[in-house]
Design an enzyme around this catalytic site. Structure first.
Site, PDB file in Angstrom:
ATOM      1  N   GLU A 161      -4.173  -3.654  -4.475  1.00 30.95           N
ATOM      2  CA  GLU A 161      -3.158  -4.628  -4.845  1.00 30.95           C
ATOM      3  C   GLU A 161      -3.612  -5.627  -5.915  1.00 30.95           C
ATOM      4  OE1 GLU A 161      -0.792  -4.562  -0.551  1.00 30.95           O
ATOM      5  OE2 GLU A 161      -1.650  -6.434  -1.265  1.00 30.95           O
ATOM      6  N   GLU A 346      -0.311   1.626   2.588  1.00 23.44           N
ATOM      7  CA  GLU A 346      -0.023   0.583   3.576  1.00 23.44           C
ATOM      8  C   GLU A 346       1.475   0.500   3.797  1.00 23.44           C
ATOM      9  OE1 GLU A 346      -1.551  -3.383   2.952  1.00 23.44           O
ATOM     10  OE2 GLU A 346      -3.481  -2.619   2.221  1.00 23.44           O
TER      11      GLU A 346
END
Length: 440
Positions: A161, A346
């Site tokens: 991320e 995720e």
């Protein structure tokens, strides 16, 4: 979803579960510093102990094996494996070597992220991700770890991320290191992505038998407004949240609109050759998805978030919106001609889970996971090459600026005793995977 090679796994990250922040040569990270700063983390929580995974890793791998998962995604703590001079820390490397070997012994596929936000503090003191030299330091770290752990890793991810590292860490100050400067966020993003490209080259040399990629978080932007400016606002949201990262990786350029319209005073410090390094081919792309954001035009050429009423939300306040995952995946397929195979690295939700009579019945999470898996199935049927799905998270853990209040795990952790209690969601995953292995 019935494809025999489709991986179903669970995920964690080093700072969120390991603890042992001052043991066996581990150096301080920016999250040690940030969480120890009053007012930065809810209730003053820190990752000093977390789930004590550093000492309980064997128990946790046995737990993983009992859940029948195909794969486990974890991260390496950069401050645990190198000293400030860049020399290897053998005790830290031995921890990961033993952990990965035990996972392999259980037949669990290993997915390792090199950077899940825990930058060594000494590098932040030298400018952090705003400093171009940090990209080179990251490449040296990737070179070391991929040499030391070659053969034990099925999937290497460089970064987790980068949007969060850049925007939340340097743009808004919500995450470590706590800076709030849009120019700093753009500098950090560019050097994160440059570090990714430099690291890929080192990892390909050292561990050719593994898959290499990156993990990005994506957000679905929609509007309930009725004007063309509102429609444009939703487009701008996705431009800064998704295209800011994916365009340089997959198109070799930053979105011009981002800097011409939205951020005219904040441009990335691109040098000749940088975008070719950043755009090196990927073996896979990791996608993290949690919710959508409803926006409207702010009257100044940008957008403002306008939360919708009457929608289902999680403990984080995030809207439950599985269609957003399907829509984004199909949209990426259309936008990027060279889109690599995708893993949902995720997806999950936080809830206020309690152990009652020895059990945790997490009904909302079960429904959430079922609906998001159905959204992935819809994307597959639309032709998107999705090859796996990881639930976030295996364990309740340190949820960054929210501390220990928000529980994302499919396994409950009593932080006072470190007792692990599989929730009903974990039991259903275990039983489903047992049936799949049996051919049922």
């Amino acid at each position: 979803m019935r494809h025999p090679d489709f991986l179903l796994g669970v995920a964690t990250a080093a700072y969120q579960i390991e603890g042992a922040v001052a043991e066996d040569g581990r150096l301080p990270s920016i999250w040690d510093t940030f969480s120890a700063t009053p007012g930065k983390v809810l209730h003053g929580d820190t990752g000093a102990v977390a789930c004590d995974h550093y000492h309980r890793w064997e128990e946790d791998v046995d737990l993983l094996a009992s859940l029948n998962v195909d794969a486990y995604r974890l991260s390496i703590a950069w401050p645990r494996v190198m000293d400030a001079a860049g020399r290897p820390n053998e005790k830290g490397l031995a921890f990961y070597r033993q952990l990965l070997q035990k996972l392999k012994d259980h037949g669990i596929r290993t997915s390792v992220t090199l950077y899940h936000w825990d930058l060594p503090q000494h590098l932040e003191d030298a400018g952090g991700w705003r400093n171009r030299a940090t990209a080179q330091r990251f490449a040296e770290y990737a070179d070391l770890v991929s040499r030391e752990l070659a053969g034990l890793v099925d999937f290497w991810s460089t970064l987790n991320e980068p949007w969060c590292s850049a925007m939340l860490g340097y743009g808004t100050g919500h995450h470590a290191p706590g800076q709030a400067d849009l120019l700093a966020a753009n500098e950090a993003m560019h050097h994160l992505l440059l570090g990714h490209g430099l690291a890929l080259a080192a990892m390909r040399r050292n561990d050719p038998g593994s898959q290499k990629g990156i993990v990005v978080n994506v957000g679905r932007g929609t509007t309930d407004g009725a004007t063309p400016a509102d429609v444009r606002a939703a487009q701008l949201f996705e431009l800064q949240h998704n295209d800011w990262v994916l365009d340089p990786l997959l198109r070799g350029e930053y979105p011009a609109v981002l800097h011409d319209e939205l951020w005219p005073a904040a441009r990335p410090p691109v040098l000749e050759g940088d975008l070719a390094i950043i755009g090196a081919p990927l073996d896979f792309l990791g996608i993290n998805y949690y919710f959508r954001t409803n926006v409207r035009a702010d009257g100044q050429g940008g957008y403002v978030e306008v939360p919708l009423a009457g929608v289902e939300r999680t403990q984080m306040g995030w809207e439950v919106y599985p269609d957003g995952l399907r829509d984004l995946l199909i949209g990426f397929q259309r936008r990027y001609a060279n889109l690599p195979p995708i893993y949902i690295t995720e997806n999950g939700m936080a809830s206020d889970d309690r152990v009652v009579d020895g059990a945790v019945i997490d009904r909302q999470r079960i429904a959430y996971l079922n609906r998001h898996l159905a959204a992935v199935d819809e994307a597959l049927k639309a032709g998107v090459d999705v090859r796996g799905y990881y639930v976030w998270s295996l364990l309740d853990n340190f949820e960054w600026a929210y501390g220990y209040e928000r529980r994302f795990g499919i396994v409950h952790v009593d932080y006072a005793t470190q007792r692990r209690t599989p929730k009903r969601s974990a039991e259903l995953i275990r039983d489903f995977l047992a049936r799949r292995r049996a051919g049922g």
